[in-house]
Design a protein around this motif. Structure first.
Motif, mmCIF file in Angstrom:
data_model
loop_
_atom_site.group_PDB
_atom_site.id
_atom_site.type_symbol
_atom_site.label_atom_id
_atom_site.label_comp_id
_atom_site.label_asym_id
_atom_site.label_seq_id
_atom_site.Cartn_x
_atom_site.Cartn_y
_atom_site.Cartn_z
ATOM 1 N N GLU A 385 -9.883 8.978 -31.098
ATOM 2 C CA GLU A 385 -10.582 9.209 -29.828
ATOM 3 C C GLU A 385 -11.592 8.095 -29.560
ATOM 4 O OE1 GLU A 385 -13.553 12.531 -27.784
ATOM 5 O OE2 GLU A 385 -12.350 13.070 -29.527
ATOM 6 N N ASP A 386 -12.292 7.650 -30.607
ATOM 7 C CA ASP A 386 -13.272 6.580 -30.428
ATOM 8 C C ASP A 386 -12.585 5.256 -30.121
ATOM 9 O OD1 ASP A 386 -15.888 5.604 -30.295
ATOM 10 O OD2 ASP A 386 -15.884 5.004 -32.396
ATOM 11 N N LEU A 387 -11.517 4.934 -30.858
ATOM 12 C CA LEU A 387 -10.781 3.707 -30.582
ATOM 13 C C LEU A 387 -10.225 3.704 -29.164
ATOM 14 C CD1 LEU A 387 -8.813 3.367 -33.946
ATOM 15 C CD2 LEU A 387 -10.532 1.757 -33.110
ATOM 16 N N LYS A 388 -9.656 4.820 -28.765
ATOM 17 C CA LYS A 388 -9.025 4.898 -27.448
ATOM 18 C C LYS A 388 -10.039 4.749 -26.321
ATOM 19 C CE LYS A 388 -5.827 7.708 -24.706
ATOM 20 N NZ LYS A 388 -6.582 7.597 -23.452
ATOM 21 N N GLN A 389 -11.178 5.421 -26.446
ATOM 22 C CA GLN A 389 -12.154 5.309 -25.356
ATOM 23 C C GLN A 389 -12.685 3.887 -25.246
ATOM 24 O OE1 GLN A 389 -15.652 4.771 -25.374
ATOM 25 N NE2 GLN A 389 -15.839 4.551 -27.622
ATOM 26 N N ALA A 390 -12.831 3.190 -26.404
ATOM 27 C CA ALA A 390 -13.308 1.805 -26.372
ATOM 28 C C ALA A 390 -12.256 0.873 -25.787
ATOM 29 C CB ALA A 390 -13.696 1.353 -27.782
ATOM 30 N N LEU A 391 -11.000 1.086 -26.134
ATOM 31 C CA LEU A 391 -9.911 0.280 -25.555
ATOM 32 C C LEU A 391 -9.778 0.544 -24.054
ATOM 33 C CD1 LEU A 391 -7.250 0.723 -28.375
ATOM 34 C CD2 LEU A 391 -8.296 -1.437 -27.698
ATOM 35 N N ASP A 392 -9.857 1.810 -23.684
ATOM 36 C CA ASP A 392 -9.715 2.170 -22.271
ATOM 37 C C ASP A 392 -10.866 1.632 -21.420
ATOM 38 O OD1 ASP A 392 -7.386 3.506 -22.886
ATOM 39 O OD2 ASP A 392 -8.290 5.513 -22.861
ATOM 40 N N SER A 393 -12.016 1.443 -22.038
ATOM 41 C CA SER A 393 -13.180 0.959 -21.287
ATOM 42 C C SER A 393 -12.984 -0.478 -20.818
ATOM 43 C CB SER A 393 -14.434 1.043 -22.156
ATOM 44 O OG SER A 393 -14.432 0.066 -23.192
#
Length: 395
Positions: A385-393
């Motif tokens: 979840e943390d990796l994804k939100q950072a990538l999506d940002s």
């Protein structure tokens, strides 16, 4: 493995320590002392002459440290081990013990930045040259061997590109020329990979990482034949003095007890994270030894139990985009170590491998877009979840 303990999980807890010899203490006692007393002058003379067993001075040996060394030796399938104050103290002691002015070292194409720096120093000061190779086949390796080649130094998986070297192949060629092979086994630990059983001569660790496992100790360990370890103990370890403290050795023996459990979880989490990173649109490539599409997957299957807990991946975009991604993380910590309970992430080009000149870095496959991820023991869903939100940002 010691015949007394058939399974790694049992040996890692019980081997190398007998509570009956330490007043029944279940935990390894901490011998926090610099020196040891002799019963008489003759006993001191005998110990210094090597004619009697016993401890003299903690730079030369310590009971707490000895337990750690005996555990690591049996876990790696070696005869003896030495503990050091850092991974680089271990690397430097081994390389200095095996080389002299004018010698030559063959290295894997890709090394930890400080190991690269040490090789540069050895060349500048002592004319000890080195060659880098992908070590992909026997012919390539044979072409590098010269009469001055004194040893081969290998990381596998390589930091941070995750390339895997066929250790059986390298060891077979090296033995034809009586050249010792040194393997940095930090990423795999003896739980996942045993270089000595594959024919290599010396295995070493930055024990700071998975061996300790909790981010609270800096240390190194070397394992090999008793003869070679005693030579290193009596020369580069004794005279340069990069020893481990008794307390740090105690921390490592405590960490070792949970190594198999931790490594299983690191590997399971890494597999989950790898499969999701591979599908994200902001990720250009993922490097993970457990990937069935990894070019060295067959070697991984042959010599590793699992793919490990490290993943490297290249992002689309620029160095600034990679740094923006790192800065957007909330749970995952930006730090240059690995193998801790916490998930850690770093940018090799500007951090662990920044000492390596740009041309060399690019030849090793370390671009400005490359990220190294040490997958921790948290719930994999929270890590993703943390990796994804950072990538999506970055979208």
């Amino acid at each position: 493995m010691d015949k007394k303990y058939k399974h790694f999980e049992t040996a890692v807890i019980h081997h190398g320590y007998d509570s009956k010899q330490h007043a029944g203490s279940l935990s390894v006692p901490l011998y926090q002392t610099s020196t040891f007393t002799f019963e008489n002058a003759e006993q001191g003379e005998q110990r210094f002459a090597g004619e009697a067993d016993g401890f003299i001075y903690s730079r030369l040996g310590n009971p707490t440290v000895r337990v750690l060394e005996e555990k690591m030796a049996i876990l790696e399938g070696g005869e003896a081990a030495l503990a050091f104050g850092s991974g680089m103290a271990a690397v430097s002691a081994v390389l200095l013990s095996l080389t002299k002015a004018g010698d030559h070292i063959i290295c894997s194409q890709g090394l930890y930045g400080c190991t690269f720096g040490l090789l540069q120093l050895m060349e500048e000061k002592y004319n000890i040259s080195h060659s880098f190779s992908w070590l992909s086949n026997e012919e390539e390796l044979r072409q590098l061997i010269t009469p001055q080649t004194s040893c081969m130094y290998i990381e596998t998986p390589i930091n941070p590109t995750m390339k895997v070297i066929d250790l059986s192949m390298v060891a077979a060629v090296a033995k034809e020329h009586n050249i010792p092979v040194i393997v940095d086994n930090t990423f795999s630990t003896p739980y996942l990979q045993k270089p000595l059983e594959l024919g290599c001569d010396i295995v070493l660790h930055s024990a700071t990482k998975y061996i300790g496992g909790h981010g609270d100790v800096v240390a190194g360990v070397v394992v090999g034949s008793r003869e070679r370890m005693e030579h290193i103990r009596g020369t580069t370890q004794k005279d340069i003095g990069g020893i481990i403290s008794p307390f740090d050795a105690w921390l490592l023996t405590r960490g070792l007890k949970t190594l198999p459990v931790r490594m299983d979880r690191h590997c399971e989490n890494a597999e989950k994270i790898f499969s999701r990173l591979k599908e994200h649109k902001r990720v250009k490539a993922v490097y993970f030894p457990g990937d069935e599409e990894h070019p060295d997957f067959l070697i991984t299957q042959k010599q590793m139990r699992k793919g490990g807990g490290l993943i490297s991946f290249e992002m689309n975009g620029s160095k600034k985009d990679a740094q923006r991604f790192l800065n957007a993380l909330q749970l995952i910590k930006i730090a240059v170590s690995l193998g801790d309970t916490e998930t850690l992430i770093q940018h090799p080009a500007t951090m662990t491998h920044s000492v390596i000149p740009l041309a060399n870095r690019l030849e090793m496959g370390i671009s400005d877009q490359l990220i190294r991820l040490s997958v921790g023991l948290e719930a994999w869903e929270d890590i993703w979840e943390d990796l994804k939100q950072a990538l999506d940002s970055l979208a």
